[in-house]
Motif scaffolding. Sequence first.
Motif, PDB file in Angstrom:
ATOM      1  N   ALA A 196       0.814  -1.216   0.000  1.00 35.47           N
ATOM      2  CA  ALA A 196       0.000   0.000   0.000  1.00 35.47           C
ATOM      3  C   ALA A 196       0.848   1.268   0.000  1.00 35.47           C
ATOM      4  CB  ALA A 196      -0.952  -0.022   1.194  1.00 35.47           C
ATOM      5  N   PRO A 197       1.908   1.383   0.806  1.00 33.42           N
ATOM      6  CA  PRO A 197       2.727   2.598   0.754  1.00 33.42           C
ATOM      7  C   PRO A 197       3.402   2.803  -0.598  1.00 33.42           C
ATOM      8  CG  PRO A 197       3.131   1.409   2.806  1.00 33.42           C
ATOM      9  CD  PRO A 197       2.326   0.505   1.930  1.00 33.42           C
ATOM     10  N   ARG A 198       3.782   1.737  -1.251  1.00 39.08           N
ATOM     11  CA  ARG A 198       4.435   1.862  -2.550  1.00 39.08           C
ATOM     12  C   ARG A 198       3.447   2.322  -3.622  1.00 39.08           C
ATOM     13  NH1 ARG A 198       7.860  -3.763  -1.686  1.00 39.08           N
ATOM     14  NH2 ARG A 198       9.568  -2.817  -0.483  1.00 39.08           N
ATOM     15  N   VAL A 199       2.228   1.794  -3.585  1.00 39.09           N
ATOM     16  CA  VAL A 199       1.209   2.255  -4.522  1.00 39.09           C
ATOM     17  C   VAL A 199       0.858   3.711  -4.239  1.00 39.09           C
ATOM     18  CG1 VAL A 199      -1.160   1.921  -5.331  1.00 39.09           C
ATOM     19  CG2 VAL A 199       0.292  -0.067  -4.863  1.00 39.09           C
ATOM     20  N   ALA A 200       0.794   4.070  -2.953  1.00 41.05           N
ATOM     21  CA  ALA A 200       0.499   5.455  -2.585  1.00 41.05           C
ATOM     22  C   ALA A 200       1.557   6.404  -3.125  1.00 41.05           C
ATOM     23  CB  ALA A 200       0.402   5.577  -1.069  1.00 41.05           C
ATOM     24  N   GLY A 201       2.793   5.916  -3.222  1.00 42.86           N
ATOM     25  CA  GLY A 201       3.856   6.741  -3.792  1.00 42.86           C
ATOM     26  C   GLY A 201       3.589   7.120  -5.236  1.00 42.86           C
ATOM     27  N   PHE A 202       2.994   6.213  -6.006  1.00 40.38           N
ATOM     28  CA  PHE A 202       2.617   6.542  -7.383  1.00 40.38           C
ATOM     29  C   PHE A 202       1.448   7.525  -7.401  1.00 40.38           C
ATOM     30  CE2 PHE A 202       4.420   2.170  -7.980  1.00 40.38           C
ATOM     31  CZ  PHE A 202       5.515   2.534  -8.747  1.00 40.38           C
ATOM     32  N   GLU A 203       0.474   7.302  -6.521  1.00 38.23           N
ATOM     33  CA  GLU A 203      -0.692   8.178  -6.480  1.00 38.23           C
ATOM     34  C   GLU A 203      -0.315   9.612  -6.126  1.00 38.23           C
ATOM     35  OE1 GLU A 203      -2.935   6.092  -3.564  1.00 38.23           O
ATOM     36  OE2 GLU A 203      -4.062   4.903  -5.037  1.00 38.23           O
ATOM     37  N   ALA A 204       0.722   9.750  -5.306  1.00 34.66           N
ATOM     38  CA  ALA A 204       1.101  11.073  -4.803  1.00 34.66           C
ATOM     39  C   ALA A 204       1.916  11.895  -5.800  1.00 34.66           C
ATOM     40  CB  ALA A 204       1.891  10.919  -3.505  1.00 34.66           C
ATOM     41  N   MET A 205       2.270  11.319  -6.930  1.00 38.08           N
ATOM     42  CA  MET A 205       3.135  12.024  -7.874  1.00 38.08           C
ATOM     43  C   MET A 205       2.446  13.233  -8.507  1.00 38.08           C
ATOM     44  SD  MET A 205       5.019   8.851  -9.786  1.00 38.08           S
ATOM     45  CE  MET A 205       6.054   7.720  -8.849  1.00 38.08           C
ATOM     46  N   GLY A 206       1.152  13.135  -8.704  1.00 37.12           N
ATOM     47  CA  GLY A 206       0.427  14.241  -9.315  1.00 37.12           C
ATOM     48  C   GLY A 206       0.499  14.280 -10.824  1.00 37.12           C
ATOM     49  N   ASN A 207       1.095  13.270 -11.443  1.00 29.58           N
ATOM     50  CA  ASN A 207       1.144  13.214 -12.909  1.00 29.58           C
ATOM     51  C   ASN A 207       0.252  12.090 -13.421  1.00 29.58           C
ATOM     52  OD1 ASN A 207       2.744  11.107 -12.006  1.00 29.58           O
ATOM     53  ND2 ASN A 207       4.337  11.374 -13.555  1.00 29.58           N
ATOM     54  N   HIS A 208      -0.045  12.117 -14.716  1.00 28.80           N
ATOM     55  CA  HIS A 208      -0.949  11.119 -15.296  1.00 28.80           C
ATOM     56  C   HIS A 208      -0.319   9.732 -15.243  1.00 28.80           C
ATOM     57  CE1 HIS A 208      -4.236   9.546 -17.550  1.00 28.80           C
ATOM     58  NE2 HIS A 208      -3.542   9.321 -18.652  1.00 28.80           N
ATOM     59  N   ALA A 209       0.977   9.639 -15.528  1.00 29.19           N
ATOM     60  CA  ALA A 209       1.637   8.336 -15.529  1.00 29.19           C
ATOM     61  C   ALA A 209       1.573   7.694 -14.145  1.00 29.19           C
ATOM     62  CB  ALA A 209       3.086   8.478 -15.985  1.00 29.19           C
TER      63      ALA A 209
ATOM     64  N   CYS B  14      11.359  -5.305 -13.312  1.00 31.25           N
ATOM     65  CA  CYS B  14      12.669  -5.756 -12.820  1.00 31.25           C
ATOM     66  C   CYS B  14      13.694  -5.809 -13.950  1.00 31.25           C
ATOM     67  CB  CYS B  14      12.544  -7.127 -12.162  1.00 31.25           C
ATOM     68  SG  CYS B  14      11.618  -7.130 -10.607  1.00 31.25           S
ATOM     69  N   VAL B  15      13.243  -6.133 -15.157  1.00 29.88           N
ATOM     70  CA  VAL B  15      14.154  -6.178 -16.304  1.00 29.88           C
ATOM     71  C   VAL B  15      14.760  -4.800 -16.552  1.00 29.88           C
ATOM     72  CG1 VAL B  15      14.245  -6.452 -18.819  1.00 29.88           C
ATOM     73  CG2 VAL B  15      13.042  -8.141 -17.406  1.00 29.88           C
ATOM     74  N   ILE B  16      13.917  -3.785 -16.590  1.00 27.18           N
ATOM     75  CA  ILE B  16      14.391  -2.432 -16.876  1.00 27.18           C
ATOM     76  C   ILE B  16      15.203  -1.883 -15.708  1.00 27.18           C
ATOM     77  CG2 ILE B  16      13.714  -0.123 -17.574  1.00 27.18           C
ATOM     78  CD1 ILE B  16      13.096  -2.378 -19.631  1.00 27.18           C
ATOM     79  N   ALA B  17      14.756  -2.154 -14.484  1.00 26.39           N
ATOM     80  CA  ALA B  17      15.496  -1.684 -13.317  1.00 26.39           C
ATOM     81  C   ALA B  17      16.901  -2.284 -13.282  1.00 26.39           C
ATOM     82  CB  ALA B  17      14.743  -2.040 -12.038  1.00 26.39           C
ATOM     83  N   TYR B  18      17.038  -3.529 -13.717  1.00 26.78           N
ATOM     84  CA  TYR B  18      18.363  -4.156 -13.767  1.00 26.78           C
ATOM     85  C   TYR B  18      19.283  -3.408 -14.723  1.00 26.78           C
ATOM     86  CZ  TYR B  18      21.995  -7.617 -14.693  1.00 26.78           C
ATOM     87  OH  TYR B  18      23.197  -8.250 -14.857  1.00 26.78           O
ATOM     88  N   LEU B  19      18.757  -2.975 -15.855  1.00 29.27           N
ATOM     89  CA  LEU B  19      19.571  -2.230 -16.809  1.00 29.27           C
ATOM     90  C   LEU B  19      19.967  -0.866 -16.262  1.00 29.27           C
ATOM     91  CD1 LEU B  19      17.658  -2.981 -20.137  1.00 29.27           C
ATOM     92  CD2 LEU B  19      19.660  -4.152 -19.210  1.00 29.27           C
ATOM     93  N   LEU B  20      19.094  -0.285 -15.445  1.00 28.42           N
ATOM     94  CA  LEU B  20      19.376   1.036 -14.883  1.00 28.42           C
ATOM     95  C   LEU B  20      20.301   0.971 -13.680  1.00 28.42           C
ATOM     96  CD1 LEU B  20      15.770   2.521 -15.071  1.00 28.42           C
ATOM     97  CD2 LEU B  20      17.717   3.119 -16.550  1.00 28.42           C
ATOM     98  N   ASP B  21      20.182  -0.082 -12.874  1.00 31.27           N
ATOM     99  CA  ASP B  21      21.005  -0.205 -11.666  1.00 31.27           C
ATOM    100  C   ASP B  21      21.133  -1.672 -11.293  1.00 31.27           C
ATOM    101  OD1 ASP B  21      22.368   0.021  -9.294  1.00 31.27           O
ATOM    102  OD2 ASP B  21      20.909   1.326  -8.311  1.00 31.27           O
ATOM    103  N   SER B  22      22.107  -2.342 -11.887  1.00 32.76           N
ATOM    104  CA  SER B  22      22.287  -3.771 -11.642  1.00 32.76           C
ATOM    105  C   SER B  22      22.682  -4.070 -10.205  1.00 32.76           C
ATOM    106  CB  SER B  22      23.338  -4.343 -12.600  1.00 32.76           C
ATOM    107  OG  SER B  22      24.596  -3.713 -12.403  1.00 32.76           O
TER     108      SER B  22
ATOM    109  N   ASP C  74      13.268  -2.116  -1.707  1.00 30.76           N
ATOM    110  CA  ASP C  74      13.082  -0.694  -1.404  1.00 30.76           C
ATOM    111  C   ASP C  74      13.819   0.176  -2.418  1.00 30.76           C
ATOM    112  OD1 ASP C  74      11.455  -1.166   0.792  1.00 30.76           O
ATOM    113  OD2 ASP C  74      13.131  -1.175   2.214  1.00 30.76           O
ATOM    114  N   GLY C  75      15.036  -0.231  -2.781  1.00 32.42           N
ATOM    115  CA  GLY C  75      15.782   0.498  -3.793  1.00 32.42           C
ATOM    116  C   GLY C  75      15.103   0.446  -5.148  1.00 32.42           C
ATOM    117  N   PHE C  76      14.518  -0.693  -5.461  1.00 36.42           N
ATOM    118  CA  PHE C  76      13.775  -0.864  -6.714  1.00 36.42           C
ATOM    119  C   PHE C  76      12.606   0.111  -6.784  1.00 36.42           C
ATOM    120  CE2 PHE C  76       9.998  -3.051  -8.527  1.00 36.42           C
ATOM    121  CZ  PHE C  76      10.389  -3.170  -9.842  1.00 36.42           C
ATOM    122  N   TYR C  77      11.823   0.199  -5.711  1.00 34.81           N
ATOM    123  CA  TYR C  77      10.680   1.101  -5.718  1.00 34.81           C
ATOM    124  C   TYR C  77      11.100   2.564  -5.659  1.00 34.81           C
ATOM    125  CZ  TYR C  77       6.970  -2.272  -6.009  1.00 34.81           C
ATOM    126  OH  TYR C  77       6.115  -3.240  -6.485  1.00 34.81           O
ATOM    127  N   ALA C  78      12.210   2.837  -4.994  1.00 35.78           N
ATOM    128  CA  ALA C  78      12.717   4.221  -5.014  1.00 35.78           C
ATOM    129  C   ALA C  78      13.066   4.634  -6.435  1.00 35.78           C
ATOM    130  CB  ALA C  78      13.929   4.339  -4.098  1.00 35.78           C
TER     131      ALA C  78
END
Length: 312
Positions: A201-214, A244-252, A298-302
């Motif tokens: 729930a806190p991780r989903v709330a982080g997306f909701e709090a962004m204020g952008n459409h995405a 996880c695939v894309i996150a690995y490319l960004l920060d293995s 946690d790093g992944f969601y950050a």
Amino acid sequence: MARKIIIDTDPGQDDAVAILLALACPEALDVLGVVAVAGNVPLPLTERNARIVTGLSGRTDVPVFAGEAAPLARPLVTAEHVHGQTGLDGPPLPEPHLPLDPEHGVDFIIRSLRAHPNQVTLCPLGPLTNIARAFQKAPDVIPLVQEIVLMGGAYFEVGNITPAAEFNIYVDPEAAEIVFQSGAPITMMPLDVTHQALTTAPRVAGFEAMGNHAGAMVAAWTGFFERFDKEKYGAAGAPLHDPCVIAYLLDSDLFSGRTINVEIETQSELTLGMTVADYWGVTDRKANALFIRDMDADGFYALLHDRIARLP
């Protein structure tokens, strides 16, 4: 220099999040194209969904292609019971405004690998049909692949579509066998690691709090998507597999695993599509994949929150 990638996908809410994550990072990832494949839903829906999601990112420079409509040797198995009838059920979907490129997705993969030898990473987020078909049609491109980073398979977590098999591999095990036996460098994100990336729930709330459409779309998609897994596993949320695939490319450094042999079961009625992972090295079979087992959730969601917040 941004890493050149091709996203091969069957959207899918978690596929959609992965696509948005990649398109939010042009300084790190040069997305040459998005190729749809039949999987979570049939091809007419996956190519439509790929165009919708790519358009939501605000990127009009990334072409979308349709690939294979059926597995190499079997009838298509789909997952509307997880993703809904559109594959992207949850929030209302806009009509796609990006056109579908007329080139076949498999031909685009082949052309791109030849144009950029040893510079293109293939990122399959669904069944491996398009990649296998490209390797069958043009074997000369196999040594031109920089890396394949895929979501699929399992060992300790075993199966999510059958007791023994993960969905992406199960849908087209013959394609998976071709890819894993190809000799191309493979990094795999199995259920063992993706099940650590839970949409609490806190991780989903982080997306909701962004204020952008995405951010709002990601929150709504995960809210729909997680209902199935929460009921099935009794967990606090659903695993976001494909990002996880894309996150690995960004920060293995967020991930760890070991290089092992992985074989694909294509014959057994009981274990069809199983990824037989020699994690403990009990055979003399040659290692052919980096099997990712652990992640910093946690790093992944950050990372996800930071990058999705960049989008419109």
